[in-house]
Design a protein around this motif. Structure first.
Motif, PDB file in Angstrom:
ATOM      1  N   THR A 150     -23.036  -1.172 -31.776  1.00 32.44           N
ATOM      2  CA  THR A 150     -21.736  -0.509 -31.665  1.00 32.44           C
ATOM      3  C   THR A 150     -21.412  -0.307 -30.190  1.00 32.44           C
ATOM      4  O   THR A 150     -22.207   0.284 -29.458  1.00 32.44           O
ATOM      5  CB  THR A 150     -21.770   0.857 -32.372  1.00 32.44           C
ATOM      6  N   PRO A 151     -20.271  -0.795 -29.708  1.00 28.43           N
ATOM      7  CA  PRO A 151     -19.939  -0.658 -28.287  1.00 28.43           C
ATOM      8  C   PRO A 151     -19.890   0.807 -27.851  1.00 28.43           C
ATOM      9  O   PRO A 151     -19.317   1.654 -28.542  1.00 28.43           O
ATOM     10  CB  PRO A 151     -18.559  -1.313 -28.167  1.00 28.43           C
ATOM     11  N   MET A 152     -20.479   1.071 -26.685  1.00 29.64           N
ATOM     12  CA  MET A 152     -20.462   2.397 -26.081  1.00 29.64           C
ATOM     13  C   MET A 152     -19.799   2.281 -24.713  1.00 29.64           C
ATOM     14  O   MET A 152     -20.259   1.525 -23.862  1.00 29.64           O
ATOM     15  CB  MET A 152     -21.876   2.943 -25.926  1.00 29.64           C
ATOM     16  N   LEU A 153     -18.713   3.013 -24.508  1.00 27.66           N
ATOM     17  CA  LEU A 153     -17.981   2.996 -23.241  1.00 27.66           C
ATOM     18  C   LEU A 153     -18.316   4.279 -22.496  1.00 27.66           C
ATOM     19  O   LEU A 153     -17.758   5.349 -22.766  1.00 27.66           O
ATOM     20  CB  LEU A 153     -16.469   2.881 -23.499  1.00 27.66           C
ATOM     21  N   SER A 154     -19.263   4.174 -21.567  1.00 26.26           N
ATOM     22  CA  SER A 154     -19.808   5.353 -20.893  1.00 26.26           C
ATOM     23  C   SER A 154     -18.983   5.730 -19.675  1.00 26.26           C
ATOM     24  O   SER A 154     -18.556   4.866 -18.903  1.00 26.26           O
ATOM     25  CB  SER A 154     -21.251   5.061 -20.464  1.00 26.26           C
ATOM     26  N   PHE A 155     -18.793   7.042 -19.482  1.00 20.82           N
ATOM     27  CA  PHE A 155     -18.008   7.539 -18.360  1.00 20.82           C
ATOM     28  C   PHE A 155     -18.871   7.929 -17.167  1.00 20.82           C
ATOM     29  O   PHE A 155     -18.410   8.638 -16.268  1.00 20.82           O
ATOM     30  CB  PHE A 155     -17.145   8.720 -18.806  1.00 20.82           C
ATOM     31  N   THR A 156     -20.106   7.461 -17.126  1.00 21.52           N
ATOM     32  CA  THR A 156     -20.941   7.692 -15.957  1.00 21.52           C
ATOM     33  C   THR A 156     -20.549   6.731 -14.848  1.00 21.52           C
ATOM     34  O   THR A 156     -20.007   5.653 -15.104  1.00 21.52           O
ATOM     35  CB  THR A 156     -22.431   7.491 -16.298  1.00 21.52           C
ATOM     36  N   SER A 157     -20.829   7.130 -13.608  1.00 19.18           N
ATOM     37  CA  SER A 157     -20.613   6.220 -12.481  1.00 19.18           C
ATOM     38  C   SER A 157     -21.903   5.496 -12.108  1.00 19.18           C
ATOM     39  O   SER A 157     -21.933   4.760 -11.122  1.00 19.18           O
ATOM     40  CB  SER A 157     -20.092   6.998 -11.264  1.00 19.18           C
ATOM     41  N   ALA A 158     -22.961   5.678 -12.891  1.00 19.73           N
ATOM     42  CA  ALA A 158     -24.234   5.009 -12.624  1.00 19.73           C
ATOM     43  C   ALA A 158     -24.059   3.499 -12.784  1.00 19.73           C
ATOM     44  O   ALA A 158     -23.577   3.021 -13.806  1.00 19.73           O
ATOM     45  CB  ALA A 158     -25.312   5.523 -13.570  1.00 19.73           C
ATOM     46  N   GLU A 159     -24.473   2.764 -11.768  1.00 18.54           N
ATOM     47  CA  GLU A 159     -24.263   1.317 -11.758  1.00 18.54           C
ATOM     48  C   GLU A 159     -25.077   0.601 -12.835  1.00 18.54           C
ATOM     49  O   GLU A 159     -24.655  -0.418 -13.376  1.00 18.54           O
ATOM     50  CB  GLU A 159     -24.662   0.751 -10.382  1.00 18.54           C
ATOM     51  N   ASP A 160     -26.285   1.105 -13.137  1.00 20.11           N
ATOM     52  CA  ASP A 160     -27.234   0.325 -13.921  1.00 20.11           C
ATOM     53  C   ASP A 160     -27.151   0.529 -15.425  1.00 20.11           C
ATOM     54  O   ASP A 160     -27.888  -0.108 -16.175  1.00 20.11           O
ATOM     55  CB  ASP A 160     -28.664   0.621 -13.457  1.00 20.11           C
ATOM     56  N   VAL A 161     -26.257   1.362 -15.919  1.00 20.64           N
ATOM     57  CA  VAL A 161     -26.240   1.643 -17.350  1.00 20.64           C
ATOM     58  C   VAL A 161     -25.891   0.400 -18.161  1.00 20.64           C
ATOM     59  O   VAL A 161     -26.400   0.211 -19.269  1.00 20.64           O
ATOM     60  CB  VAL A 161     -25.256   2.801 -17.664  1.00 20.64           C
ATOM     61  N   VAL A 162     -25.069  -0.499 -17.610  1.00 23.05           N
ATOM     62  CA  VAL A 162     -24.670  -1.686 -18.372  1.00 23.05           C
ATOM     63  C   VAL A 162     -25.813  -2.675 -18.540  1.00 23.05           C
ATOM     64  O   VAL A 162     -25.721  -3.590 -19.368  1.00 23.05           O
ATOM     65  CB  VAL A 162     -23.465  -2.393 -17.708  1.00 23.05           C
ATOM     66  N   ALA A 163     -26.902  -2.522 -17.782  1.00 24.67           N
ATOM     67  CA  ALA A 163     -28.031  -3.450 -17.904  1.00 24.67           C
ATOM     68  C   ALA A 163     -28.791  -3.266 -19.210  1.00 24.67           C
ATOM     69  O   ALA A 163     -29.588  -4.120 -19.585  1.00 24.67           O
ATOM     70  CB  ALA A 163     -28.985  -3.265 -16.716  1.00 24.67           C
TER      71      ALA A 163
END
Length: 626
Positions: free
Chosen positions: A330-343
């Motif tokens: 399930t797609p999760m659209l995160s509002f963090t500014s952390a660069e590495d979460v998409v990895a």
């Protein structure tokens, strides 16, 4: 010799690590190798530095110097966003973090990042950690594959005997290899084909078929990386929970430390959903904790049937529950500014702006448009300030520019004149003859020679200050006091103005009020500008003010646009929502968010800002002067 292996087990390519890495491999021990590479960093090129940091950190890790190793890996991962050494550095951090016990997030990092560019010894220990975990969780096939990789990675390195002993010990625990299954005509791995069939049945609503398929998957592929997804699928089937393509989950911290920004973001999302129409919103509170986030995502998807998750807000929450969203497919659209979460996986997206993205937008204008190439940096001694300074330097140098001066300061200070002296190289002993000449000029012109001062040496085009408007305004005044031609201030008529550059923290009415003439013509950037004259922005602001949720912010604006992107993906043809998200192109967003890049980061238009006539204004005026 082609394919030569060095002590860390990586052949050097033209675009890879510099040749000094080979020399370091010949040192007496790991600590000596690290020292050689640390020394070489002073003369390294922009491309070489991340590699030298990576390899020095790996040697430090092998020598038991965990602190310096962690610092080095962190610097590469944080400051060199587009360099090929960045992903290997993340592996280094994950290996260090896994000492004693590897968490689910750490294992996800070790599993997901490719081997490209990773030093052989680091790869070997990485796969040993993965294998150990798979042995403990009774996943023999995956454990054996990890052991094979560990063995191959260590081959030819000084760590090969140690690694081989660990491999042999784990293989002994696993016992004999089970007979291999018959080959399938399907060229995909059989577990991938099986999980894709389960996904298709869930998407079509055939939940009665999902249960048996998921049960069979658990028996046939207990050690598959998709085993957790199959377990969730069985749970969904037993509950009878269909995917509702009009239902979005809001997963945010509504209690605890981040309750205020979490509540504002929720309000923006619900407001946008109401305007878009046709959407149902289910809300779950994370409490600001990683564990709470995972439970909230499970509940939203498995109980409520949400087709997409908006949130969470913080880095810790995001890293804690991204693997859960990935396993729930399930797609999760995160509002963090952390660069590495998409990895973490292909279901994780990041719509929120980051520091490196802001700096990139600034450099597009300053280096690409204005032709500036030399910069100074003044940063507070804080993790944010220091990290932003490193990122700025790395991105400037990657574009062929240079940092001509760099100093820092105590963020609690109230007088920054000493910072101005350092930045202007006002060393009265070193420049004594120049000072005497200034005194003589003053006396000759009827002035007081005791009040003569040195002019600052300014051999750069602009100064970057990654701090809030309060300290930055004081710094601007201090620079003016030291005769820097800053803002609208000119100590001498023929002075060339010095650019003053910052981040979105300056997008505040207090910036020109506090800085006055000294911050005029400063350059900064944001995803949202309250003074934007477009009708869509005026409509958003009017609706937001009606909620009485406080001042409109970039967080609320990003939340508003994220709903529009999500809604377009949910309404598009095609069962896979994550794939749809990559195709969405929202027209006229209020925060510049049009959609997502193939890397699942924000595809955004930035707003460059300045101070003009005592107020924050667009850097470039439109044809009608607005």
């Amino acid at each position: 010799m082609i394919g030569l292996c060095f002590a860390l087990g990586l052949a050097l390519a033209a675009s890879g690590p510099p040749t000094v890495v080979k020399k370091a491999a010949e040192a007496e021990n790991a600590r000596a190798s690290a020292a050689l590479l640390v020394e070489a960093q002073a003369a390294a090129t922009v491309d070489e530095l991340p590699w030298l940091l990576l390899y020095a950190s790996e040697y430090q890790r092998l020598a038991g110097d965990t602190g310096p190793a962690r610092d080095g890996f962190t610097r590469v991962a944080a400051d060199f966003a587009s360099h090929p050494a960045r992903e290997p550095a993340k592996v280094g951090l994950a290996v260090i973090n896994a000492e004693g016990h590897a968490s689910g997030n750490t294992l996800a990092t070790l599993d997901l990042i490719t081997e490209a560019g990773v030093p052989g010894t680091l790869n070997a220990d990485r796969w040993l950690l993965v294998a150990q975990s798979r042995v403990e969780t009774s996943e023999p096939a995956r454990a054996r594959e990890a052991l094979r990789r560990a063995e191959a990675s260590a081959r030819g390195t000084k760590e090969s005997r140690r690694v081989q002993a660990a491999v042999d010990a784990l293989r002994a625990k696993l016992g004999p290899v089970a007979p291999a299954p018959k080959n399938s005509a399907d060229k995909r791995p059989s577990d991938l084909a099986a999980i894709e069939l389960i996904r298709a049945k869930i998407a079509s609503g055939a939940l009665s078929e999902v249960g048996p398929l998921a049960t069979s998957f658990g028996k046939d592929y207990a050690d598959s990386p998709f085993a957790r997804e199959a377990t969730y699928a069985a749970d969904r089937a037993s509950r009878g929970t269909l995917i509702h393509r009009n239902r979005i989950a809001v997963v945010l911290p509504l209690t605890g430390e981040y309750a205020i920004p979490g509540g504002q973001l929720r309000a923006a999302i619900e407001l946008s959903a109401q305007v878009v129409g046709g959407l149902e919103v289910v809300v779950q509170d994370t409490g600001g904790k990683a564990e709470g986030c995972s439970k909230a995502v499970e509940k939203a998807v498995l109980e409520s049937g949400a087709a997409i998750v908006l949130g969470p807000l913080t880095k810790d929450e995001s890293l804690g529950c991204a693997a859960t969203a990935q396993a729930l497919h399930t797609p999760m659209l995160s509002f963090t500014s952390a660069e590495d979460v998409v990895a973490i996986g292909d279901q994780v997206f990041r719509p929120y702006p980051t520091v490196s993205e802001q700096i990139g937008a600034l450099l597009d204008d300053m280096m690409g448009g204005r032709g500036w190439s030399r910069f100074a940096i003044i940063n507070p001694k804080t993790p944010f300030g220091e990290g932003s300074a490193r990122t700025f330097q790395a991105l400037v140098e990657a574009r062929g520019g240079a940092i001509a001066a760099h100093t820092d300061y105590d963020p609690s200070a109230t007088d920054f004149r000493s910072v101005g002296k350092v930045l202007g190289k006002k060393d009265y002993k070193a420049r004594a003859s120049e000072y005497w000449a200034a005194q003589a000029d003053a006396k000759r012109n009827g002035g007081d020679p005791t009040k003569a001062t040195l002019r600052p040496i300014i051999d750069y085009d602009a100064v970057f200050v990654p701090d809030g408007y309060r300290n930055a305004a004081l710094l601007a005044a201090a620079l003016a006091f030291e005769e820097f031609p800053i803002g609208g201030f000119r100590p001498r008529r023929d002075d060339i103005p010095l650019g003053l550059v910052g981040l979105n923290a300056w997008n505040n009415p207090e910036w020109p009020r506090r800085g006055g003439d000294y911050v005029g013509d400063s350059i900064f950037v944001d995803a949202f500008f309250l003074g934007d004259r477009r009708a869509v922005v005026a409509d958003f602001v009017e609706r937001w003010e009606g909620l009485k949720q406080g001042d409109v912010s970039v967080v609320a604006a990003v939340g508003w646009d994220t709903v529009r992107v999500a809604a377009a993906a949910l309404k598009a043809e095609g069962a896979d929502v994550a794939s749809n998200l990559l195709l969405v192109d929202v027209v006229d967003p209020v925060s510049g968010l049009h959609g997502f890049t193939p890397e699942r980061t924000a595809r955004r238009d930035w707003t460059l800002l300045t101070v003009r006539n005592g107020a924050v204004a667009p850097l470039y005026l439109s044809d009608d002067g607005q």
